[in-house]
Motif scaffolding. Structure first.
Motif, PDB file in Angstrom:
ATOM      1  N   LEU A  96       4.122   3.809 -11.093  1.00  0.00           N
ATOM      2  CA  LEU A  96       3.286   3.110 -10.121  1.00  0.00           C
ATOM      3  C   LEU A  96       3.718   3.568  -8.729  1.00  0.00           C
ATOM      4  N   SER A  97       2.876   4.371  -8.081  1.00  0.00           N
ATOM      5  CA  SER A  97       3.213   4.915  -6.763  1.00  0.00           C
ATOM      6  C   SER A  97       2.105   4.570  -5.771  1.00  0.00           C
ATOM      7  N   LEU A  98       2.462   3.718  -4.787  1.00  0.00           N
ATOM      8  CA  LEU A  98       1.503   3.270  -3.770  1.00  0.00           C
ATOM      9  C   LEU A  98       2.026   3.574  -2.378  1.00  0.00           C
ATOM     10  N   SER A  99       2.760   4.648  -2.218  1.00  0.00           N
ATOM     11  CA  SER A  99       3.393   4.962  -0.937  1.00  0.00           C
ATOM     12  C   SER A  99       2.357   5.387   0.105  1.00  0.00           C
ATOM     13  N   LYS A 100       2.777   5.304   1.375  1.00  0.00           N
ATOM     14  CA  LYS A 100       1.959   5.746   2.513  1.00  0.00           C
ATOM     15  C   LYS A 100       0.614   5.018   2.567  1.00  0.00           C
ATOM     16  N   ASN A 101       0.672   3.693   2.391  1.00  0.00           N
ATOM     17  CA  ASN A 101      -0.508   2.852   2.550  1.00  0.00           C
ATOM     18  C   ASN A 101      -0.202   1.769   3.572  1.00  0.00           C
ATOM     19  N   ASN A 102      -0.932   0.667   3.546  1.00  0.00           N
ATOM     20  CA  ASN A 102      -0.759  -0.400   4.531  1.00  0.00           C
ATOM     21  C   ASN A 102      -0.496  -1.754   3.882  1.00  0.00           C
ATOM     22  N   PHE A 103       0.143  -1.742   2.724  1.00  0.00           N
ATOM     23  CA  PHE A 103       0.475  -3.004   2.075  1.00  0.00           C
ATOM     24  C   PHE A 103       1.552  -3.730   2.879  1.00  0.00           C
ATOM     25  N   THR A 104       1.435  -5.062   2.917  1.00  0.00           N
ATOM     26  CA  THR A 104       2.370  -5.862   3.724  1.00  0.00           C
ATOM     27  C   THR A 104       3.276  -6.751   2.892  1.00  0.00           C
ATOM     28  N   ARG A 105       2.948  -6.943   1.612  1.00  0.00           N
ATOM     29  CA  ARG A 105       3.772  -7.805   0.772  1.00  0.00           C
ATOM     30  C   ARG A 105       4.170  -7.088  -0.494  1.00  0.00           C
ATOM     31  N   ILE A 106       5.399  -7.339  -0.953  1.00  0.00           N
ATOM     32  CA  ILE A 106       5.866  -6.763  -2.204  1.00  0.00           C
ATOM     33  C   ILE A 106       5.126  -7.405  -3.365  1.00  0.00           C
ATOM     34  N   MET A 107       4.860  -6.615  -4.386  1.00  0.00           N
ATOM     35  CA  MET A 107       4.128  -7.090  -5.549  1.00  0.00           C
ATOM     36  C   MET A 107       4.875  -8.209  -6.261  1.00  0.00           C
ATOM     37  N   ASN A 108       4.150  -8.920  -7.123  1.00  0.00           N
ATOM     38  CA  ASN A 108       4.729  -9.984  -7.937  1.00  0.00           C
ATOM     39  C   ASN A 108       5.905  -9.444  -8.738  1.00  0.00           C
ATOM     40  N   PRO A 109       7.035 -10.178  -8.754  1.00  0.00           N
ATOM     41  CA  PRO A 109       8.243  -9.633  -9.378  1.00  0.00           C
ATOM     42  C   PRO A 109       8.255  -9.601 -10.895  1.00  0.00           C
ATOM     43  N   ASP A 110       7.151  -9.913 -11.573  1.00  0.00           N
ATOM     44  CA  ASP A 110       7.157  -9.970 -13.043  1.00  0.00           C
ATOM     45  C   ASP A 110       7.121  -8.590 -13.663  1.00  0.00           C
ATOM     46  N   LEU A 111       8.045  -7.722 -13.284  1.00  0.00           N
ATOM     47  CA  LEU A 111       8.049  -6.361 -13.807  1.00  0.00           C
ATOM     48  C   LEU A 111       8.407  -6.334 -15.287  1.00  0.00           C
ATOM     49  N   GLY A 112       9.086  -7.376 -15.747  1.00  0.00           N
ATOM     50  CA  GLY A 112       9.515  -7.404 -17.140  1.00  0.00           C
ATOM     51  C   GLY A 112       8.369  -7.315 -18.116  1.00  0.00           C
ATOM     52  N   HIS A 113       7.154  -7.707 -17.684  1.00  0.00           N
ATOM     53  CA  HIS A 113       5.988  -7.631 -18.573  1.00  0.00           C
ATOM     54  C   HIS A 113       5.536  -6.193 -18.774  1.00  0.00           C
ATOM     55  N   LEU A 114       5.900  -5.310 -17.875  1.00  0.00           N
ATOM     56  CA  LEU A 114       5.519  -3.896 -17.999  1.00  0.00           C
ATOM     57  C   LEU A 114       6.692  -3.156 -18.637  1.00  0.00           C
ATOM     58  N   VAL A 115       6.768  -3.228 -19.924  1.00  0.00           N
ATOM     59  CA  VAL A 115       7.964  -2.751 -20.624  1.00  0.00           C
ATOM     60  C   VAL A 115       8.120  -1.245 -20.540  1.00  0.00           C
ATOM     61  N   SER A 116       7.051  -0.520 -20.212  1.00  0.00           N
ATOM     62  CA  SER A 116       7.131   0.946 -20.130  1.00  0.00           C
ATOM     63  C   SER A 116       7.366   1.439 -18.708  1.00  0.00           C
ATOM     64  N   LEU A 117       7.298   0.551 -17.722  1.00  0.00           N
ATOM     65  CA  LEU A 117       7.360   0.964 -16.323  1.00  0.00           C
ATOM     66  C   LEU A 117       8.722   1.578 -15.991  1.00  0.00           C
ATOM     67  N   GLN A 118       8.694   2.796 -15.425  1.00  0.00           N
ATOM     68  CA  GLN A 118       9.924   3.499 -15.072  1.00  0.00           C
ATOM     69  C   GLN A 118      10.043   3.797 -13.583  1.00  0.00           C
ATOM     70  N   SER A 145       7.146   3.047  -0.844  1.00  0.00           N
ATOM     71  CA  SER A 145       7.676   3.545   0.422  1.00  0.00           C
ATOM     72  C   SER A 145       6.559   3.788   1.436  1.00  0.00           C
ATOM     73  N   GLU A 146       6.948   3.756   2.721  1.00  0.00           N
ATOM     74  CA  GLU A 146       6.055   4.063   3.841  1.00  0.00           C
ATOM     75  C   GLU A 146       4.800   3.192   3.837  1.00  0.00           C
ATOM     76  N   ASN A 147       5.031   1.876   3.704  1.00  0.00           N
ATOM     77  CA  ASN A 147       3.981   0.892   3.915  1.00  0.00           C
ATOM     78  C   ASN A 147       4.372   0.026   5.105  1.00  0.00           C
ATOM     79  N   ASN A 148       3.841  -1.170   5.174  1.00  0.00           N
ATOM     80  CA  ASN A 148       4.218  -2.128   6.222  1.00  0.00           C
ATOM     81  C   ASN A 148       4.808  -3.387   5.603  1.00  0.00           C
ATOM     82  N   LEU A 149       5.541  -3.222   4.525  1.00  0.00           N
ATOM     83  CA  LEU A 149       6.137  -4.366   3.848  1.00  0.00           C
ATOM     84  C   LEU A 149       7.114  -5.072   4.775  1.00  0.00           C
ATOM     85  N   SER A 150       7.060  -6.400   4.785  1.00  0.00           N
ATOM     86  CA  SER A 150       7.969  -7.177   5.627  1.00  0.00           C
ATOM     87  C   SER A 150       8.531  -8.332   4.811  1.00  0.00           C
TER      88      SER A 150
END
Length: 966
Positions: A96-118, A123-128
């Motif tokens: 999952l790569s969403l770099s160099k966009n304008n997102f301001t909030r980190i995604m929901n922390p339930d990464l455990g449901h995505l058992v294949s996610l590596q 990076s390079e957003n406006n997360l605060s």
């Protein structure tokens, strides 16, 4: 209709056909994800809910075996909005790569449901805000995580230490603070770890040697203290280590010699001490070794010649002695060598040009040209790649070789501040790639060769302080990229040709202190980028041009030309002859005491900075009138009705419980919010301490016994909205540093604003230096510590992207232990705009500290303005004299007086007389020189504050107490 169908399918899936017959889970998940996004460039136009599968959608890749989405890469799509729950439906997602966009909030922390996610790359957003505490508690098979180049704050969650599968972590270029999680080094599979460019602090915990697979680690540009971990040598596979620009100290741990795979070792900008150990030669895979700007000493070990793969060596700004070892002839791959600003001695080694390097810097290293072979004796192929040659501030003598043109790839040539004589060779024309030519402060004679036109890429030409004669060649107009033309303090004659106006990129022009004649060409007015222009002390005549930068030029820039006329010099053209403007009434000659025969050594009483400052006095006077009117208005309103106060303590930033606009709110960031004398005595006339450009200052006492200072702002009419005011003040309240005055709280109504600061017991630096009743005899060590402390406080502000704007001795306070604290910082952030008029009249209220660029409306105000004021402060502390002294017949400018004394070799006479000679000249003179460099007229010549701190720490004598020379 399609959207309604989508909602129906989403919330009532049991009522329709199985999803794999209409949508599969991946299509549905991506459509839900898209629904929460703003897509201004329509990058996701191909995402259609009517498709059977999303594998052909832009940014989407599927596993060919399962036909399920395995990769979602939407980098640089300008997306914003919410990273929605729809992502959680992509059960086979690996990347999952969403770099160099304008997102301001980190995604929901339930990464455990995505058992294949590596891989997760945001990076390079406006997360605060902070990284959610639970983000890493269920990280499944996550191997790579990047939040680099955002605006994240707070601490790194401890849960990161439980993410066992992680191989790469990158949180660089944020504003993360606090200490490293204690369990950080238990991530045994970690290979790449980058926390650089944050606000992290504390010691680097032991245990890093457990990271057996670690290849890269970067902690540079943080606030880490203490020593390097003693077990760091356990990272046997480490290839790159960067701990630069922290506050680390001590010597290099012996375990580092086990880093047999290390290719890059960067420790610059710390406070490491001791010698470079002989075992450095055992790191035979090293390609980059940077130990610059530390406190290393001793000889450069001969074992460094074993580093045959080395291509960059930087040990500048240390205390190394001796000479460069002959063994370095074995470093055949060396491309860049920087040993500048050390205490080296001996001759320039003959091998230094045989290695075919691209960059050589020996500036300020005391090496000699004796026995140095001429360029003609070395095959031209040796120079083929040389791009930078800096031999400035050494003891070189002799002539510039006539075949200098063999350095045909040279971009920078700096031979300044040596004893080079003879003429500038015509071979300079062959340097087609040359950007910077600096031959200043030598003994060059003859004319500037017309062949200079051949250096077509030249941007900076610095030939000042020589004995050059003849005309400025008209051919110089062929150097069309020129931005700096500095030819001052020579014996140049002839006119200033109109062809210079063809150099449209010129920013800095200094032709002062020559014998130039004729009139100033009117064509010069088209030079629209001019920042600094000085033709003072020549033989120019006629009317000054009108228009362009001449409309805002300082009178000091054209002074010393008795035959010039125009409003700027207060001399009518052509027949009216009013009383001339005499710069030095005590002088017997017609030029105000300036003789062309010895102009290199004459004291110029009224300088550039003086007349800039005097020119700003009118604006300041208007500001004083405005401030006075505001004060009268504020007092009147207070005298007619007492302002009630709502108290709140600690971190309570709640609004006042009333809608009355006159009802005030008092907020303390910590401690007691009650005043022992009661709120009605906050602004008691008897407790007034002083008045400044921003307001009146009072002292009072809290119920807990702490003394505080109340500043009643007199700029209320200029302040932003109440909401903006409170937001900015709260930011300032979070700034804490031992060399900055702490903001403890604030009180505000719609018409009255008070700032509450800590009380600093000994008062201002100005009083200690100049007040007849309060002035103290400060020892040299106390003065040096004040200079160093001011530099550290200012550096911290600059690191927080805060420009002070109003640095002066009345805004530097001294506590009971003699530690300086810089005050009144950040107040300009309360103003709506930073225009030059406001800055000049409201803020820069003290003459002598104002950088020259304040006089030019087209110049951006940067940290360099603070550094100018700091330079003046350094001279003030060392000499005990005010920046501007008004004598009976003269105005004496401290900066010019000290610079003249330095040129004449008598600068020690200006160290504070009350020290009675009890000061180390080996410290005092370099400190004075540093002050003059910081107060340079050209902003780019001023160092930044971190460089100033490093230089001061290098200047400080190791035996500090021979000892307290009092």
């Amino acid at each position: 209709m399609q959207f309604c169908l989508f909602l129906f399918l989403l919330f009532a899936p049991a009522l329709v056909h199985p999803l794999d017959s209409v949508f599969n889970d991946d299509v549905l998940g991506l459509i839900v994800f898209k629904a929460g996004l703003q897509d201004p460039k329509a990058k996701l136009l191909t995402w259609n809910e009517d498709d059977d599968n999303p594998c052909d959608w832009v940014g989407v890749k599927c596993d060919p075996t399962t036909n399920r989405v395995s990769s979602l890469v939407l980098d640089g799509f300008s997306l914003s909005g919410h990273i929605d729950q729809g992502i959680l439906r992509l059960q086979f997602l690996q990347i999952l790569s969403l770099s160099k966009n304008n997102f301001t909030r980190i995604m929901n922390p339930d990464l455990g449901h995505l058992v294949s996610l590596q891989v997760v790359d945001l990076s390079e957003n406006n997360l605060s805000g902070a990284i959610p505490v639970g983000f890493f508690q269920q990280c499944g098979s996550l191997r790579v995580i990047s939040f680099a180049k955002n605006n994240l704050t707070g601490k790194i969650p401890d849960s990161l230490s439980s993410c066992w599968t992680l191989a790469a972590v990158n949180f660089s270029s944020n504003q993360l603070s606090g200490r490293l999680p204690s369990g950080m080094w238990f991530l045994r599979g970690l290979q790449s770890f980058d926390l650089s460019d944050n606000l992290l602090e504390g010691e680097i915990p032991a245990g890093i040697g457990n990271l057996y697979d670690l290849r890269e680690i970067s902690l540079h540009k943080n606030h880490f203290i203490g020593r390097l971990p003693m077990d760091i040598g356990g990272c046997l596979l480490l290839k790159s280590l960067d701990f630069s620009y922290n506050l680390l100290s001590g010597s290099l741990p012996a375990s580092m010699q086990r880093l047999a795979s290390c290719a890059s070792l960067s420790l610059q900008g710390n406070a490491f001490t001791g010698v470079i150990p002989d075992w450095i030669g055992a790191l035979k895979t090293l390609e980059i070794l940077d130990l610059s700007a530390n406190r290393f000493s001793g000889w450069i070990p001969r074992s460094i010649g074993n580093l045959q793969l080395l291509n960059k060596l930087n040990i500048s700004m240390n205390k190394f002695s001796g000479s460069l070892p002959e063994s370095m002839t074995n470093c055949t791959k060396l491309l860049a060598l920087d040993v500048s600003h050390n205490q080296l001695t001996g001759n320039l080694p003959s091998w230094i040009f045989r290695l075919g390097m691209q960059s050589i810097s020996l500036s300020g290293s005391n090496v000699s040209r004796r026995n140095y072979p001429s360029l003609t004796s070395i095959p031209p192929t040796s120079y083929h790649g040389l791009q930078l040659l800096d031999l400035s501030s050494n003891a070189f003598s002799g002539e510039i070789p006539s075949n200098i043109g063999v350095l045909n790839n040279l971009q920078l040539l700096n031979l300044s501040t040596n004893n080079v004589f003879g003429s500038i060779p015509a071979g300079i024309a062959e340097l087609k790639s040359l950007h910077v030519l600096d031959l200043s402060d030598n003994q060059l004679e003859g004319s500037i060769p017309s062949e200079i036109q051949g250096a077509v890429s030249l941007k900076e030409l610095r030939l000042q302080k020589n004995f050059l004669t003849g005309n400025i060649p008209t051919e110089i107009e062929k150097c069309s990229h020129l931005t700096s033309l500095i030819l001052s303090q020579n014996n140049l004659t002839g006119s200033i040709h109109a062809s210079i106006a063809n150099l449209t990129g010129l920013q800095y022009v200094d032709l002062s202190l020559n014998e130039l004649s004729g009139s100033l060409p009117k064509e010069l007015t088209i030079l629209s980028h001019i920042v600094f222009f000085n033709v003072s002390y020549n033989r120019l005549q006629g009317e000054l041009p009108v228009g362009g930068f001449f409309n805002t030029i300082s009178p000091s820039s054209v002074s010393g030309n008795p035959s010039l006329c125009g409003s700027i010099v207060n001399r009518a053209c052509p027949s009216v002859h009013p009383k001339p403007f005499v710069l030095n009434p005590n002088s017997s000659d017609s030029t105000g005491g300036f003789s062309s025969a010895n102009h290199h050594h004459k004291k110029i009483i009224l300088s550039i900075s003086a007349l800039i400052a005097i020119g700003a006095a009118a604006l300041i006077a208007l500001g004083v009138v405005a401030v006075t009117v505001l004060n009268i208005h504020a007092r009147s309103s207070m005298s007619h009705s007492a302002v009630p106060i709502a108290f709140s303590g600690g971190e309570d930033f709640s609004c006042s419980p009333t809608n009355d606009p006159n009802y005030g709110k008092l907020v303390m960031f910590s401690g007691d919010a009650d005043f022992s004398a009661g709120a009605h005595n906050l602004l008691n006339k008897d407790s007034e301490l002083g008045r400044g450009g921003f307001g009146v200052v009072y002292r009072t006492v809290l119920h807990d016994g702490r003394s505080v200072v109340i500043k009643k702002l007199t700029i209320s009419s200029l302040i932003k909205s109440q909401e903006d005011f409170e937001r900015e003040v709260k930011k300032l309240g979070k700034i804490r540093h031992q060399n900055l005055v702490a903001l403890e709280g604030y009180y505000s109504t719609s018409s009255l604003h008070l700032l509450i600061y800590e009380h600093v017991s000994r008062g201002s630096l100005y009083k200690l230096l100049h007040d007849e009743h309060d002035r103290s005899i400060l020892s040299w060590r106390q003065r040096f510590n004040i200079v160093l402390g001011m530099a550290k406080g200012l550096a911290h502000l600059h690191q927080m992207n805060i420009i002070h704007y109003n640095l002066k001795s009345t805004n530097v306070l001294i506590d009971s232990s003699g530690e300086p604290k810089v005050g009144d910082f950040g107040l300009v952030r309360l103003l709506p705009v930073l225009d030059h008029c406001v800055l000049s009249s409201k803020i820069q209220s003290a003459l002598g500290y104002m950088a020259p660029e304040f006089a030019c409306r087209t110049v951006k105000i940067t940290e360099k303005c603070d550094i100018y004021g700091f330079g003046i402060l350094v001279l003030e502390v060392v000499t005990g004299k005010r920046p501007v002294e008004y004598m009976e017949d003269d105005v004496v400018i401290l900066c010019d007086m000290v610079r003249g004394a330095l040129e004449e070799g008598r600068v020690e006479q200006y160290v504070e007389e009350r020290l009675l000679g009890n000061f180390p000249a080996e410290e005092a003179i370099p400190v004075i020189k540093l002050g003059l460099i910081c107060a340079s007229q050209v902003p780019s010549n001023r160092p930044d504050m971190n460089e100033v701190i490093n230089i001061l720490e290098l200047i400080q004598c190791p035996s500090e107490g021979q000892e307290e020379l009092e």
